[in-house]
Motif scaffolding. Structure first.
Motif, PDB file in Angstrom:
ATOM      1  N   ARG A   2       0.825  -1.209   0.000  1.00 35.16           N
ATOM      2  CA  ARG A   2       0.000   0.000   0.000  1.00 35.16           C
ATOM      3  C   ARG A   2       0.858   1.258   0.000  1.00 35.16           C
ATOM      4  NH1 ARG A   2      -2.798  -0.209   5.935  1.00 35.16           N
ATOM      5  NH2 ARG A   2      -3.408  -2.220   5.079  1.00 35.16           N
ATOM      6  N   ASP A   3       0.344   2.308  -0.685  1.00 34.47           N
ATOM      7  CA  ASP A   3       1.020   3.601  -0.715  1.00 34.47           C
ATOM      8  C   ASP A   3       0.636   4.460   0.477  1.00 34.47           C
ATOM      9  OD1 ASP A   3       2.400   3.398  -3.320  1.00 34.47           O
ATOM     10  OD2 ASP A   3       0.364   3.231  -4.098  1.00 34.47           O
ATOM     11  N   CYS A   4      -0.566   4.229   1.002  1.00 37.57           N
ATOM     12  CA  CYS A   4      -1.047   4.975   2.158  1.00 37.57           C
ATOM     13  C   CYS A   4      -2.167   4.170   2.798  1.00 37.57           C
ATOM     14  CB  CYS A   4      -1.539   6.370   1.754  1.00 37.57           C
ATOM     15  SG  CYS A   4      -2.800   6.358   0.471  1.00 37.57           S
ATOM     16  N   ASP A   5      -2.660   4.626   3.917  1.00 37.07           N
ATOM     17  CA  ASP A   5      -3.740   3.914   4.611  1.00 37.07           C
ATOM     18  C   ASP A   5      -5.116   4.322   4.114  1.00 37.07           C
ATOM     19  OD1 ASP A   5      -1.931   2.574   6.366  1.00 37.07           O
ATOM     20  OD2 ASP A   5      -1.807   4.400   7.584  1.00 37.07           O
ATOM     21  N   ALA A   6      -5.246   5.565   3.659  1.00 39.12           N
ATOM     22  CA  ALA A   6      -6.555   6.053   3.229  1.00 39.12           C
ATOM     23  C   ALA A   6      -6.386   7.128   2.170  1.00 39.12           C
ATOM     24  CB  ALA A   6      -7.340   6.611   4.417  1.00 39.12           C
ATOM     25  N   ILE A   7      -7.339   7.153   1.241  1.00 40.78           N
ATOM     26  CA  ILE A   7      -7.392   8.164   0.190  1.00 40.78           C
ATOM     27  C   ILE A   7      -8.734   8.877   0.305  1.00 40.78           C
ATOM     28  CG2 ILE A   7      -7.452   8.600  -2.302  1.00 40.78           C
ATOM     29  CD1 ILE A   7      -5.850   5.918  -2.578  1.00 40.78           C
TER      30      ILE A   7
END
Length: 519
Positions: A2-7
């Motif tokens: 994953r690139d981040c936890d949330a978009i």
């Protein structure tokens, strides 16, 4: 990986609220905005050199105490107003002055407009209580109610009948009951009608329009923060949320348009942007209009066909113009409205049509006819907030109904010019030198708002306040109460969701809370 936890998709007030809550809860959050600035329809924008305008929203609506506390909204400086607005028909009638002090307001209504107006307004507010509970407009962290749950909010038969009014009645039905004198109560009836129908595509005599009146009159509990005017314009709120988000480590990417919400095996996996880049995350909060999210951003195979069809039926027929004026000085109002020359009276000036006139004008606009005497809400915010205009100058805005939208493209520009001229002419009847003070102005129609803010049809509600689009018929974070999206990790948080529209932050708050609860 994953690139981040949330978009979060969209950096309007709901998107920034959701992003700030997710980031501060410990989720590495990226907020993607297609435009060159954050704030969306809660922005203060310099349209002309030195003149700043609130492009769409201009007031922080009554806000849940829970939401206000969690977003730190009390830290945003506000302007103390003695008078929130002044309403009139502009035909020599006595203005209705809405003092922020309730006792002063009641005294004014009693002394100038009579005891029957005080009683009528009290009864109207009482009428709105059960519908307000049924709508749950200010319910933070709670899903939309079913019809049975809406009716269960009534404690007696009178309250039950008011919920029936909400679902099936018209604005005129309700006003005729509590403020029946069409002449003496003209300004009040006009203001209340305008308050309601500006969030609909229905005239005030049209069945179902009472839903928007109940929504507009809804009052939160005693712990809520009431209507506020942020210093520096409404954009001060979104600047606060942006700072709160980024100071906690969140990342805002402007000019980054999302082309697809990616899903696999029944759950969200991230997004693809217009330039072809992908970003992976197990949580995506879309603050784009719910129907655009499902019908354009989510691939057809990711949601059931009946879910997709339901989201494709949302009514978005915005029918208005919004005008912004750079003024060379303060307008001077003529008799019998000299009281408007007091800057304290200039926060919001309503030049309203009667409910009967508004109904006729709506019917005319459907045939391509511009109102001959349009209803207008005028604001001169620089009268209280001088930093919004150069020294000695003023920034003014006007919002007016009804602009013909069911018309050929070839007529659109002509009708826009014609309606803009009629708005200026009506203001000039009360302030004869107004037109001469205008150094620059611009006129936005629903098409402009659609282009600038991705508001479908120019609908700033992201779903008009018709009975078939409120309560159980307005989606929550995970879809409709009786028909969930079926995609784990995808949440809806725009004004088109339960709790919206209005700058209350409820949809964004609810989406973030649902995401944190489920993950």
């Amino acid at each position: 990986m994953r690139d981040c936890d949330a978009i979060v998709i969209g950096a309007g007030h709901n998107g920034l609220a959701a992003a700030a809550l997710l980031q501060r809860a410990g989720l590495n959050t990226v907020c993607l905005e297609s435009k060159r600035y954050a704030g969306g329809m809660a922005s203060t924008v310099e349209l002309f050199d030195g003149y700043k305008f609130e492009i769409a929203g201009s007031l922080q609506f009554p806000t849940s105490a829970t939401v206000s506390r969690e977003l730190g909204l009390d830290a945003v400086p506000t302007i103390d107003l003695d008078v929130m607005s002044v309403s009139m028909r502009g035909v020599g009638d006595d203005p209705v002055v809405y003092y922020t002090d309730p006792m002063r307001l009641m005294t004014h209504l009693n002394e100038v407009h009579g005891t029957e107006v005080v009683n009528g307004m009290a009864e109207l507010v009482a009428w709105s209580q059960a519908p307000a509970r049924a709508l749950g407009r200010f319910d933070a962290g709670r899903p939309p109610k079913t019809l049975d749950e809406m009716y269960a909010c009534a404690t007696n038969e009178l309250e039950r009948s008011s919920i029936t009014d909400l679902l099936f009645g018209s604005v005129t039905d309700v006003l005729d009951r509590y403020l029946p004198d069409k002449d003496k109560h003209g300004a009040l009836r006009g203001m209340l009608s305008f308050l309601a129908v500006n969030t609909t595509y229905r005239g005030p005599a049209t069945p179902g329009s009472a839903a928007a009146l109940a929504f507009g009159l809804a009052v939160p509990d005693e712990d809520a923060v009431l209507m506020k005017k942020p210093r520096g314009g409404i954009g001060a709120l979104t600047e606060h949320l942006h700072d709160r988000f980024t100071s906690a480590g969140g990342e805002l990417r402007l000019r980054t348009e999302v082309a697809e919400i990616r899903a696999a095996d029944g759950r969200v996996v991230g997004v693809r942007t217009r330039d072809g880049s992908t970003l992976d995350a197990p949580i995506v909060v879309s603050c784009v209009a719910p129907d655009l999210t499902i019908t354009r951003l989510v691939s057809p195979g990711a949601v059931a066909a009946d879910v997709r069809r339901r989201f494709s039926r949302v009514d978005h027929r915005g029918s208005y113009v919004q005008m912004h004026f750079a003024l060379d000085g303060a307008p001077e109002f003529a008799a019998p409205y000299e009281l408007l020359n007091d800057p304290a009276m200039q926060a919001a000036i309503g030049l309203f049509s009667t409910p009967e006139e508004l109904q006729r004008q709506w019917e005319d606009c459907r045939r391509g006819i511009v109102p001959d005497d349009p209803a207008i809400a005028v604001q001169i915010p620089s009268a209280h907030d001088p930093d919004l205009a150069p020294p000695g100058k003023h920034a003014a805005s006007a919002f007016s109904l009804w602009f013909p939208i069911e018309t050929d493209h070839a007529d659109y520009a002509r009708l826009k010019t014609e309606m803009g001229r009629r708005v200026i002419d009506k203001i000039s009847r009360l302030a004869p030198g107004f037109a001469d003070l205008i150094t620059k102005h611009t006129t936005f129609t629903p098409r402009h708002m659609s282009t600038m803010f991705a508001a479908p049809g120019g609908d700033y509600c992201h779903g008009l306040l018709h009975p078939e689009q409120i309560g159980p018929n307005r989606p929550g974070p995970t879809g409709y109460a009786d028909q969930p999206l079926g995609i784990d990790g995808l949440y809806l948080g725009s004004a088109g969701c339960h709790g919206g529209p209005g700058i209350t932050f409820i949809p964004g708050y609810n989406a973030a809370r649902a995401a944190l609860t489920n993950h």
